[in-house]
Write a protein that holds these residues in place. Structure first.
Motif, PDB file in Angstrom:
ATOM      1  N   LEU A 190      -2.819   1.277   1.785  1.00  0.00           N
ATOM      2  CA  LEU A 190      -2.072   1.584   0.553  1.00  0.00           C
ATOM      3  C   LEU A 190      -2.826   1.113  -0.690  1.00  0.00           C
ATOM      4  CD1 LEU A 190       1.669   0.814   1.393  1.00  0.00           C
ATOM      5  CD2 LEU A 190       0.709   3.015   0.695  1.00  0.00           C
ATOM      6  N   ALA A 191      -3.628   0.059  -0.514  1.00  0.00           N
ATOM      7  CA  ALA A 191      -4.398  -0.459  -1.646  1.00  0.00           C
ATOM      8  C   ALA A 191      -5.736   0.273  -1.791  1.00  0.00           C
ATOM      9  CB  ALA A 191      -4.628  -1.958  -1.457  1.00  0.00           C
ATOM     10  N   GLY A 192      -5.959   1.300  -0.970  1.00  0.00           N
ATOM     11  CA  GLY A 192      -7.213   2.062  -1.063  1.00  0.00           C
ATOM     12  C   GLY A 192      -8.316   1.498  -0.189  1.00  0.00           C
ATOM     13  N   GLY A 193      -8.021   0.413   0.528  1.00  0.00           N
ATOM     14  CA  GLY A 193      -9.034  -0.212   1.381  1.00  0.00           C
ATOM     15  C   GLY A 193      -9.100   0.435   2.750  1.00  0.00           C
ATOM     16  N   THR A 194     -10.056  -0.055   3.541  1.00  0.00           N
ATOM     17  CA  THR A 194     -10.218   0.455   4.905  1.00  0.00           C
ATOM     18  C   THR A 194     -10.047  -0.704   5.882  1.00  0.00           C
ATOM     19  OG1 THR A 194     -11.829   2.014   4.051  1.00  0.00           O
ATOM     20  CG2 THR A 194     -11.815   1.694   6.444  1.00  0.00           C
ATOM     21  N   PRO A 195      -9.058  -0.597   6.772  1.00  0.00           N
ATOM     22  CA  PRO A 195      -8.939  -1.644   7.789  1.00  0.00           C
ATOM     23  C   PRO A 195     -10.029  -1.493   8.842  1.00  0.00           C
ATOM     24  CG  PRO A 195      -7.148  -0.019   7.991  1.00  0.00           C
ATOM     25  CD  PRO A 195      -8.016   0.431   6.868  1.00  0.00           C
ATOM     26  N   ILE A 196     -10.671  -2.591   9.174  1.00  0.00           N
ATOM     27  CA  ILE A 196     -11.702  -2.575  10.226  1.00  0.00           C
ATOM     28  C   ILE A 196     -11.156  -3.425  11.369  1.00  0.00           C
ATOM     29  CG2 ILE A 196     -14.086  -3.214  10.815  1.00  0.00           C
ATOM     30  CD1 ILE A 196     -13.919  -0.958   8.726  1.00  0.00           C
ATOM     31  N   PHE A 197     -10.922  -2.783  12.499  1.00  0.00           N
ATOM     32  CA  PHE A 197     -10.271  -3.481  13.604  1.00  0.00           C
ATOM     33  C   PHE A 197     -11.299  -4.133  14.521  1.00  0.00           C
ATOM     34  CE2 PHE A 197      -7.375  -0.012  12.367  1.00  0.00           C
ATOM     35  CZ  PHE A 197      -6.314  -0.800  11.951  1.00  0.00           C
ATOM     36  N   VAL A 198     -11.011  -5.363  14.870  1.00  0.00           N
ATOM     37  CA  VAL A 198     -11.886  -6.105  15.783  1.00  0.00           C
ATOM     38  C   VAL A 198     -11.012  -6.609  16.919  1.00  0.00           C
ATOM     39  CG1 VAL A 198     -13.281  -8.185  16.026  1.00  0.00           C
ATOM     40  CG2 VAL A 198     -13.490  -6.788  13.980  1.00  0.00           C
ATOM     41  N   LEU A 251       4.700  15.337  -1.392  1.00  0.00           N
ATOM     42  CA  LEU A 251       4.507  13.922  -1.069  1.00  0.00           C
ATOM     43  C   LEU A 251       3.044  13.583  -1.293  1.00  0.00           C
ATOM     44  CD1 LEU A 251       6.302  13.071   2.309  1.00  0.00           C
ATOM     45  CD2 LEU A 251       6.800  12.167   0.040  1.00  0.00           C
ATOM     46  N   SER A 252       2.797  12.416  -1.856  1.00  0.00           N
ATOM     47  CA  SER A 252       1.392  12.015  -2.070  1.00  0.00           C
ATOM     48  C   SER A 252       0.698  11.887  -0.724  1.00  0.00           C
ATOM     49  CB  SER A 252       1.352  10.655  -2.779  1.00  0.00           C
ATOM     50  OG  SER A 252       1.856   9.649  -1.912  1.00  0.00           O
ATOM     51  N   LYS A 253      -0.621  11.950  -0.742  1.00  0.00           N
ATOM     52  CA  LYS A 253      -1.404  11.752   0.495  1.00  0.00           C
ATOM     53  C   LYS A 253      -1.137  10.354   1.050  1.00  0.00           C
ATOM     54  CE  LYS A 253      -4.963  15.143   0.088  1.00  0.00           C
ATOM     55  NZ  LYS A 253      -4.787  15.552  -1.349  1.00  0.00           N
ATOM     56  N   ARG A 254      -1.019   9.400   0.091  1.00  0.00           N
ATOM     57  CA  ARG A 254      -0.729   8.018   0.511  1.00  0.00           C
ATOM     58  C   ARG A 254       0.540   7.963   1.340  1.00  0.00           C
ATOM     59  NH1 ARG A 254      -1.436   6.832  -4.436  1.00  0.00           N
ATOM     60  NH2 ARG A 254       0.760   6.538  -4.889  1.00  0.00           N
ATOM     61  N   ALA A 255       1.580   8.630   0.826  1.00  0.00           N
ATOM     62  CA  ALA A 255       2.863   8.593   1.534  1.00  0.00           C
ATOM     63  C   ALA A 255       2.764   9.355   2.858  1.00  0.00           C
ATOM     64  CB  ALA A 255       3.957   9.194   0.660  1.00  0.00           C
ATOM     65  N   GLN A 256       2.032  10.460   2.831  1.00  0.00           N
ATOM     66  CA  GLN A 256       1.912  11.242   4.069  1.00  0.00           C
ATOM     67  C   GLN A 256       1.179  10.466   5.154  1.00  0.00           C
ATOM     68  OE1 GLN A 256       0.505  15.330   3.637  1.00  0.00           O
ATOM     69  NE2 GLN A 256       1.204  15.303   1.519  1.00  0.00           N
ATOM     70  N   ASN A 257       0.209   9.656   4.734  1.00  0.00           N
ATOM     71  CA  ASN A 257      -0.586   8.922   5.733  1.00  0.00           C
ATOM     72  C   ASN A 257       0.069   7.625   6.190  1.00  0.00           C
ATOM     73  OD1 ASN A 257      -2.575  10.831   5.682  1.00  0.00           O
ATOM     74  ND2 ASN A 257      -3.717   9.838   4.036  1.00  0.00           N
ATOM     75  N   LEU A 258       1.090   7.188   5.457  1.00  0.00           N
ATOM     76  CA  LEU A 258       1.684   5.877   5.741  1.00  0.00           C
ATOM     77  C   LEU A 258       2.518   5.909   7.021  1.00  0.00           C
ATOM     78  CD1 LEU A 258       2.255   2.989   4.615  1.00  0.00           C
ATOM     79  CD2 LEU A 258       4.294   3.959   3.566  1.00  0.00           C
ATOM     80  N   LYS A 259       2.246   4.920   7.887  1.00  0.00           N
ATOM     81  CA  LYS A 259       3.088   4.780   9.084  1.00  0.00           C
ATOM     82  C   LYS A 259       4.161   3.736   8.780  1.00  0.00           C
ATOM     83  CE  LYS A 259      -0.604   4.959  12.429  1.00  0.00           C
ATOM     84  NZ  LYS A 259      -1.392   3.772  12.218  1.00  0.00           N
ATOM     85  N   PRO A 260       5.429   4.050   9.050  1.00  0.00           N
ATOM     86  CA  PRO A 260       6.455   3.022   8.820  1.00  0.00           C
ATOM     87  C   PRO A 260       6.311   1.885   9.829  1.00  0.00           C
ATOM     88  CG  PRO A 260       7.415   4.955   9.853  1.00  0.00           C
ATOM     89  CD  PRO A 260       5.985   5.294   9.570  1.00  0.00           C
ATOM     90  N   SER A 261       6.891   0.746   9.526  1.00  0.00           N
ATOM     91  CA  SER A 261       6.797  -0.429  10.407  1.00  0.00           C
ATOM     92  C   SER A 261       7.437  -0.117  11.763  1.00  0.00           C
ATOM     93  CB  SER A 261       7.505  -1.604   9.727  1.00  0.00           C
ATOM     94  OG  SER A 261       7.821  -2.596  10.669  1.00  0.00           O
TER      95      SER A 261
END
Ligand code: PMP
Ligand code: GLU
Length: 396
Positions: A134-142, A3-13
């Motif tokens: 998934l788009a390679g970005g980084t979410p920054i939570f506020v 499984l790709s790293k992307r898929a491994q890191n993905l949390k389902p909804s």
């Protein structure tokens, strides 16, 4: 299989997972009450159904459509935005997508490079951060403080801004909190975004589900500069009870729209043809069923909120829009000996047969989400069961 790293890191909804789990237990014969999904329980209005049937019978729904959507629907979106926002766009500035969810997905794909940042106010709808990643970005939570109706301020945003910030997501009315940003709050955020060239991703999907004397101001309407800086995301799922039809749309900067169309051309080809014809009728046909459904939600909200705040250890400011209650249950957790809200919601499901969504899925570990897009009997019985569960656990 690898499984790709992307898929491994993905949390389902988590919302879809909670709903699927409830359905699975129901199918096993358990008496499960599910208030998990943000999905109106009404059937799609008759005029919209009939438009879909006519499109099938005429044969025009049999074929691929242009990737960006049938011209009639793109024109209908332009007219809809003109009517409800008072803003003028051209059809070329619109893109029809497979639900608003795919509009967001395509947008993040076209604006983010590896390491670019998107500011996401917390609590957040479950898909923003995963789509950014998934788009390679980084979410920054506020974090939006509960005392401020969970809303973020310009100071909070400025604190999170870096040279890599590409966009900020604004969802008002909010899923999961139901809170609405005022015009002044939006103006301040909009001006901040313009000053720093940060794209405003305006998820307006609940904009017509507003209650009491609350008002929804689309951020794009505040000034021409803010409009230029905004990508409007909207759709027919919530307003017209059309979740299963999968039609959303994006309206904004033409270069972004073109790039998103290219993503869609490689990912989906086009949104389902029959649903697009139905959506034309939804957006341009009679709107009275929207008001009927809105009133039904408002009535449920008023009754449900009064009951939920009676549950021991639950506190909940009254939401102004969408169809969710997002009570803080910290005191109930403490009283019942829970250290983790997800264990509490798991036990509610297994022991009280009530399915709802843990606040942890929205970045809020002291809250739970109850969707009142369900019939009143279900909602009333849900509250009874939660109350009995808390009272039973508290005695131990
Ligand atoms: N944004 C928010 C805040 C939502 O709650 C939803 C519901 N799924 C969506 C976008 C996507 O809606 P849809 O894909 O059904 O248009
Ligand atoms: N938006 C709805 C919800 O939050 C539907 C599920 C989803 O798309 O996550 O429940």
């Amino acid at each position: 299989m690898k499984l790709s790293k992307r898929a491994q890191n993905l949390k389902p909804s988590v919302t879809l997972a909670a709903s699927a789990k409830a359905k699975e237990l129901k199918a096993q014969g358990l008496d499960i009450l599910s208030v998990t999904l943000g999905e109106p329980d009404f059937s799609t209005p008759k005029n919209i159904q009939e438009a879909a049937i006519a499109a099938i019978q005429s044969g025009k729904a049999s074929f691929y459509t242009p990737t960006a959507g049938i011209p009639e629907l793109r024109q209908a979106i332009v007219e809809y935005i003109e009517k409800y926002y008072g803003l003028t766009y051209t059809p070329a500035q619109t893109l029809v997508t497979d639900g608003a969810k795919f509009a967001l997905y395509a947008l993040f794909q076209v604006i983010l490079d590896e390491g670019d940042e998107v500011i996401i106010p917390v609590p957040y709808w479950v898909s923003y951060a995963e789509q950014v990643s998934l788009a390679g970005g980084t979410p920054i939570f506020v974090e939006g403080l509960e005392a401020n109706q969970f809303k973020v301020t310009v100071d909070d945003l400025e604190h999170a801004r870096t040279t890599k910030t590409q966009a900020v997501v604004l969802n008002t009315p909010s899923n999961p909190t139901g809170m609405i940003y005022t015009k002044d709050e939006l103006q301040a955020i909009g001006e901040w975004a313009v000053a720093h060239d940060i794209l405003i991703v305006a998820d307006d999907i609940y904009g017509r589900l507003v209650y009491g004397d609350a008002e929804f101001t689309p951020i794009a309407t505040i000034s021409e500069a803010i409009r230029q800086q905004t990508m409007i995301i909207n759709g027919v799922s919530k307003t017209y009870s059309m979740t299963g039809w999968r039609i959303g749309f994006a309206v904004g900067n033409i270069e972004l729209i073109k790039a998103m169309t290219d993503i869609a051309s490689q990912a989906t080809s086009n949104p389902t043809a029959v649903s697009q014809y139905a959506a034309v009728e939804a957006l341009t046909g009679p709107q009275d069923s929207v008001e009927t459904m809105r009133q039904a939600f408002e009535e449920r909200l008023n009754k449900l909120h009064a009951l939920v705040v009676e549950i021991p250890g639950f506190t909940c400011a009254k939401p102004q829009g969408a169809f969710y209650l997002f009570p803080n249950v910290k005191e109930a957790l403490d009283m019942c000996g829970y250290t983790d809200v997800t264990t509490f919601t798991d036990d509610l499901l297994n022991e009280a047969h009530v399915a709802l969504v843990t606040g942890a899925g929205f970045g809020a570990p002291e809250n739970i989400r109850i969707s009142y897009a369900s019939d009143w009997d279900t909602l009333e019985e849900t509250v009874k069961r939660i109350k009995a569960f808390v009272e039973k656990k508290r005695q131990k």
